[in-house]
Design a protein around this motif. Structure first.
Motif, mmCIF file in Angstrom:
data_model
loop_
_atom_site.group_PDB
_atom_site.id
_atom_site.type_symbol
_atom_site.label_atom_id
_atom_site.label_comp_id
_atom_site.label_asym_id
_atom_site.label_seq_id
_atom_site.Cartn_x
_atom_site.Cartn_y
_atom_site.Cartn_z
ATOM 1 N N VAL A 72 0.867 -1.181 0.000
ATOM 2 C CA VAL A 72 0.000 0.000 0.000
ATOM 3 C C VAL A 72 0.902 1.230 0.000
ATOM 4 C CG1 VAL A 72 -2.041 -1.050 1.024
ATOM 5 C CG2 VAL A 72 -0.266 -0.164 2.527
ATOM 6 N N ILE A 73 0.594 2.170 -0.879
ATOM 7 C CA ILE A 73 1.503 3.289 -1.164
ATOM 8 C C ILE A 73 0.892 4.609 -0.734
ATOM 9 C CG2 ILE A 73 2.653 4.582 -3.007
ATOM 10 C CD1 ILE A 73 2.727 1.974 -4.631
ATOM 11 N N ASP A 74 1.651 5.364 0.046
ATOM 12 C CA ASP A 74 1.306 6.756 0.318
ATOM 13 C C ASP A 74 2.066 7.599 -0.704
ATOM 14 O OD1 ASP A 74 1.143 9.378 1.175
ATOM 15 O OD2 ASP A 74 1.348 8.909 3.293
ATOM 16 N N PRO A 75 1.372 8.203 -1.667
ATOM 17 C CA PRO A 75 2.066 8.958 -2.722
ATOM 18 C C PRO A 75 2.974 10.060 -2.180
ATOM 19 C CG PRO A 75 -0.239 8.621 -3.312
ATOM 20 C CD PRO A 75 -0.086 8.193 -1.884
ATOM 21 N N VAL A 76 2.563 10.688 -1.082
ATOM 22 C CA VAL A 76 3.367 11.773 -0.510
ATOM 23 C C VAL A 76 4.697 11.229 0.002
ATOM 24 C CG1 VAL A 76 3.482 13.545 1.289
ATOM 25 C CG2 VAL A 76 1.324 13.118 0.081
ATOM 26 N N THR A 77 4.630 10.141 0.749
ATOM 27 C CA THR A 77 5.849 9.530 1.277
ATOM 28 C C THR A 77 6.743 9.036 0.152
ATOM 29 O OG1 THR A 77 4.667 8.832 3.268
ATOM 30 C CG2 THR A 77 6.735 7.718 2.798
ATOM 31 N N LYS A 79 6.938 10.140 -2.950
ATOM 32 C CA LYS A 79 7.564 11.297 -3.605
ATOM 33 C C LYS A 79 8.740 11.816 -2.785
ATOM 34 C CE LYS A 79 6.636 16.089 -5.000
ATOM 35 N NZ LYS A 79 5.640 17.184 -4.986
ATOM 36 N N GLU A 80 8.547 11.959 -1.487
ATOM 37 C CA GLU A 80 9.625 12.443 -0.616
ATOM 38 C C GLU A 80 10.822 11.504 -0.651
ATOM 39 O OE1 GLU A 80 7.755 12.737 3.164
ATOM 40 O OE2 GLU A 80 6.759 14.661 2.738
ATOM 41 N N TRP A 182 -4.099 18.013 4.489
ATOM 42 C CA TRP A 182 -3.097 17.133 3.888
ATOM 43 C C TRP A 182 -3.372 16.890 2.394
ATOM 44 C CZ3 TRP A 182 -4.011 12.852 8.135
ATOM 45 C CH2 TRP A 182 -3.643 13.372 9.386
ATOM 46 N N GLU A 183 -4.544 17.264 1.928
ATOM 47 C CA GLU A 183 -4.949 16.876 0.577
ATOM 48 C C GLU A 183 -4.163 17.587 -0.526
ATOM 49 O OE1 GLU A 183 -9.353 15.256 0.338
ATOM 50 O OE2 GLU A 183 -9.344 17.308 1.119
ATOM 51 N N ALA A 184 -3.738 18.793 -0.292
ATOM 52 C CA ALA A 184 -2.981 19.508 -1.330
ATOM 53 C C ALA A 184 -1.693 18.763 -1.667
ATOM 54 C CB ALA A 184 -2.671 20.939 -0.873
ATOM 55 N N ALA A 189 1.336 14.914 -5.111
ATOM 56 C CA ALA A 189 2.062 13.646 -5.194
ATOM 57 C C ALA A 189 1.427 12.701 -6.207
ATOM 58 C CB ALA A 189 2.123 12.992 -3.811
ATOM 59 N N ILE A 190 0.105 12.790 -6.367
ATOM 60 C CA ILE A 190 -0.565 11.972 -7.385
ATOM 61 C C ILE A 190 -0.067 12.357 -8.783
ATOM 62 C CG2 ILE A 190 -2.779 11.592 -8.551
ATOM 63 C CD1 ILE A 190 -2.507 9.924 -6.049
#
Length: 421
Positions: A72-77, A79-80, A182-184, A189-190
């Motif tokens: 499961v991927i958190d796009p923000v994490t 990207k960082e 957090w959505e921005a 990141a998407i």
């Protein structure tokens, strides 16, 4: 064939360093489960690097890396993490691939995780609060969003439907973080994720296998956190044993080859849950201090205790471990005596089996004691230089687990790994 590398305890066994070492022998490294709660630590040119989602083979230029559908991927994490690796001179554009069936962690998943864990009070399971559990719940509940969905023309509608469901669920909690802020970052990141190599993971991987490529499947967390066979309910949300490789990457059981199992020379655990050999005395404090036992991602102090061979034999059985790897052996250098748990005494009955009722059972470990080796084994450059007392300890562990010990990690450096066969 697909060889597998898994942790045999509650995570933090040192998988990152071992994968980094083994990666030179493989064409592809593939993560098959878990999320950004992984903290695979490597030391590159003296600099500490912690990988959370990206496979640990990224430091090998010739190696391809796949984030499989079981992750499961958190796009923000993510990207960082990629940007952080770019700062170290790594360009992942050509060697990082992402399965389009991997599920996404939304901001509202993280909010649900935090609100739910807070509501548990003293019954907290020790979640890392990264939204992993709720994301897996949506996956099994057939509501989840996958990486491939971000390429669909109605992506925003799909997102809004799941977001609305989560808002209704959050109404039942008294304390909810201000997750809308957090959505921005999430949507930025998407966009970033769309620019990466999104592939049909199972076809991509099986085609490479058919062409003779060597694959190493990399697990996250540890076997004792497996959702089915771990210390339930104090477990993670995925299958961390070898069975998870087949569903997490889309490969047949017949494709599984060697199984590398990693264990520390002692035991640690982060967060709540049963820990039969935990030490609450000065010995436990010494283990924590000597081993620098603090979470790579969470920074939480780890609970420490002696190695538990009952639990280790149990997970070696479940995954068919063929090659054992012992890490952080040097942490025990200054101990006068070292203990290993060989059985459990439960209600006056001694057993070598890992019990079903692990949470409520009153377990008294039965220990075998070894003399310490009183030598800095981090200075040993070959197995022959290891002290006899340490060799006796290793031989006992091998025989008890009925699994050959192939590697011993005797320091944090990438080159501090002794090969026994």
């Amino acid at each position: 064939m697909v060889d597998v590398l898994i942790g045999l305890q509650w995570g933090d066994e040192g998988k990152g360093k071992i994968v980094d070492y083994l990666a030179a022998n493989y064409d592809i490294i593939a993560r098959f489960q878990g999320g950004p709660n992984a903290g695979h630590t490597l030391y590159v040119n003296g600099e500490k690097v912690v990988l959370r989602t990206i496979p640990s083979g990224v430091f090998q230029e010739q190696t391809l890396n796949l984030i499989g559908n079981g992750v499961v991927i958190d796009p923000v994490t993510l990207k960082e993490e990629i940007e952080g690796l770019k700062a170290l001179g790594l360009n992942l554009q050509n060697n990082l691939f992402i399965s389009h069936k991997a599920h996404l962690i939304l901001p509202s998943h993280r909010a649900l995780d935090a609100a739910s864990e807070h509501a548990k009070g003293k019954e907290k399971i020790g979640s890392t609060l990264k939204g992993i559990g709720p994301a897996y719940m949506d996956k099994t509940g057939r509501n989840g969003l996958r990486v491939g969905d971000i390429l669909a023309p109605n992506w925003q509608d799909r997102y809004e439907r799941l977001r609305a469901k989560h808002i209704e669920m959050l109404r039942m909690y008294n304390e909810v973080p201000e997750w809308e802020t957090w959505e921005a970052d999430f949507f930025a990141a998407i966009e970033y994720l769309r620019s990466l190599n999104i592939v049909n993971g199972e076809y991509w991987l099986n085609e490479h296998i058919a062409n003779g490529k060597k694959v190493l499947a990399e697990g996250a967390q540890g076997s004792m956190l497996d959702v089915d066979y771990g210390t339930y309910p104090f477990v993670t949300s995925s299958n961390t044993i070898v069975a998870g490789v087949c569903t997490g990457l889309g490969v047949a059981p017949s494709k599984i080859g060697e199984v590398y199992g990693i264990t520390k020379a002692y035991c640690t655990r982060v967060g709540g849950g049963p820990f039969p050999t935990e030490l609450h005395d000065e010995v436990g404090e010494k283990l924590r201090a000597q081993g620098h036992e603090f979470g790579a991602v969470t920074k939480r102090p780890r609970r420490c205790g002696w190695i538990d061979l009952v639990a280790l034999r149990y997970v070696c059985m479940l995954s068919g471990v063929t090659r054992l790897i012992l890490t952080k052996a040097d942490v025990l250098d200054n101990f006068e005596e070292i203990k290993v748990a060989t059985a459990y005494n439960i209600g006056g009955n001694e057993t070598n089996e890992f019990p079903f009722d692990i949470c409520d059972a009153e377990i008294n470990p039965v220990y075998k004691t070894f003399s310490g080796w009183d030598k800095n084994i981090s200075e040993c450059n070959s197995p022959e230089e290891l002290p006899e007392t340490f060799k006796n300890y290793c031989k006992f562990v091998e025989e008890f687990l009925q699994t050959r010990l192939q590697y011993i990690s005797n320091g944090t450096g990438r080159d501090q790994l002794l090969t026994l066969f």
